[in-house]
Design a protein around this motif. Sequence first.
Motif, PDB file in Angstrom:
ATOM      1  N   ASP A   1       0.706  -0.633   0.260  1.00  0.00           N
ATOM      2  CA  ASP A   1      -0.056   0.292   0.203  1.00  0.00           C
ATOM      3  C   ASP A   1       0.351   1.063  -0.249  1.00  0.00           C
ATOM      4  O   ASP A   1       1.469   1.600   1.150  1.00  0.00           O
ATOM      5  N   PHE A   2       0.378   2.574  -0.802  1.00  0.00           N
ATOM      6  CA  PHE A   2       1.285   2.994  -1.392  1.00  0.00           C
ATOM      7  C   PHE A   2       1.433   3.887  -0.161  1.00  0.00           C
ATOM      8  O   PHE A   2       1.982   5.548   0.136  1.00  0.00           O
TER       9      PHE A   2
ATOM     10  N   ASP B   1      -8.466   1.152   6.986  1.00  0.00           N
ATOM     11  CA  ASP B   1      -8.452  -0.349   7.445  1.00  0.00           C
ATOM     12  C   ASP B   1      -7.608  -1.158   8.461  1.00  0.00           C
ATOM     13  O   ASP B   1      -7.738  -2.207   8.243  1.00  0.00           O
ATOM     14  N   CYS B   2      -6.193  -0.040   7.859  1.00  0.00           N
ATOM     15  CA  CYS B   2      -5.019  -1.337   7.533  1.00  0.00           C
ATOM     16  C   CYS B   2      -4.513  -1.202   9.418  1.00  0.00           C
ATOM     17  O   CYS B   2      -3.619  -2.067   9.484  1.00  0.00           O
TER      18      CYS B   2
END
Length: 445
Positions: free
Chosen positions: A426-427, A432-433
Amino acid sequence: MTTELPYDFIAIGLGPFNLGLACLAEPLGSRSLFLDRKAEFSWHPGMLLDGTTLQNPFLADLVSMADPTSRFSYLNYCKQQGRLYNYYIRENWYLSRQEFDRYCKWAAAQLDNLRYQHEVQEVWYDASLPGYVLAGVRGDTGEGFQYSCRKLVIGIGGVPHIPACCSPGDARQAVHTSAYLGSKKALQRCRSITVIGSGQSGAEVFQDLLEQAPQHGYQLNWVTRAPRFFQMENAKLTLELITPDYGRYFYGLGDGVKQQILDDQRSIYNGINQSLIERIYQTLDERQQQGLAGVRLLPNLALQQCRRDAAGGQWQLEFQHAQTGARYGHATDGLVFATGYRYQLPSFIEGIRQRIRWDAQGRYAPSPNWAVDHQDSEIYVQNVGLHSHGLTNPDLGLACWRNGRLLNELTGRDAYPCEARTTYQDFQPPADCGFVALGQGSASA
């Protein structure tokens, strides 16, 4: 002539990107036309050297990354040429430049909406269509032509770049890598040759001249302003920077941040592939053991002045060392600029300039889907958005994705949807992380 009904879209320029667009558009049934001033399809003819390869795998052909079942795929080309098993056994992941050019010519020959020797000279907007009118001259007959369309795709490639320190008169005499093959015999009659520029093209020309130096006896120099002759970075996670996911992330960054990132990413899009660097080193080692002198590789030298001595015919060059500041003079009989290409606005743009959105530097300001008109629905550009879209702009491997998005815009039909996710990383942290945003940093502004 004027067509009775406007085309759905007309594309100007026929390089690999617009040729891929034509191939993907063919089964969709849209009325399209592709115009180019060349007499036939050709792809960097001055650099079709023996043994040189693309930096993208064969899957980065005209269509496969959008439609692997397309009849225009490279594997179908091999099948139709009766050499699919030859290619299978050869196990060659990377096509040669010559093979890619032959493949593109094969694909182009199957399309009936390509018009060669059609030089577009004027474009204007006609509100009664509504749409655009293109007028120009046919190179084969000298006759004028006129077509109309609802939408435009501008796919004019870059022009060879010669450093500004060369006067216009001297620049016209300089050899750029784009014209290398046609100038090679004359270069090899020189007593000394200097190649300036250390990207893939510069490396290919240097290797070609290095291999044949013993037969001709010239002294050979390879000079770059870069701090080293660097290898193209192609680690798997690094290559995720050449994906649709990364392209969408990059587009949303601030302009200043984008430029910093592009400077940092030069080893990805402007490096030399590993196999070529190894060939160069091996050849240098062989030449040293054979006692061949007169080969110099010089990093850190930035060209400051360049002029051709009319009396002696030599090039008089002046460089500045990037790290010490020292200046050096150099005289050479043959000179090759491996200094890339720059985009030059075509003259026909003037007729539609007011309909196009420009950035503060006078460049196109494309939307996420490469529209540059104020309505974001009429005029699209190919391969001129490095500043806006990053590495996804010039890379052959992303051409199919871009063409799929363009066709969605041009036809209203999403015939080539992309995978929902194209990277493992993911950049930017998603919601939701477990990484909670604490505030907006200045780098994202």
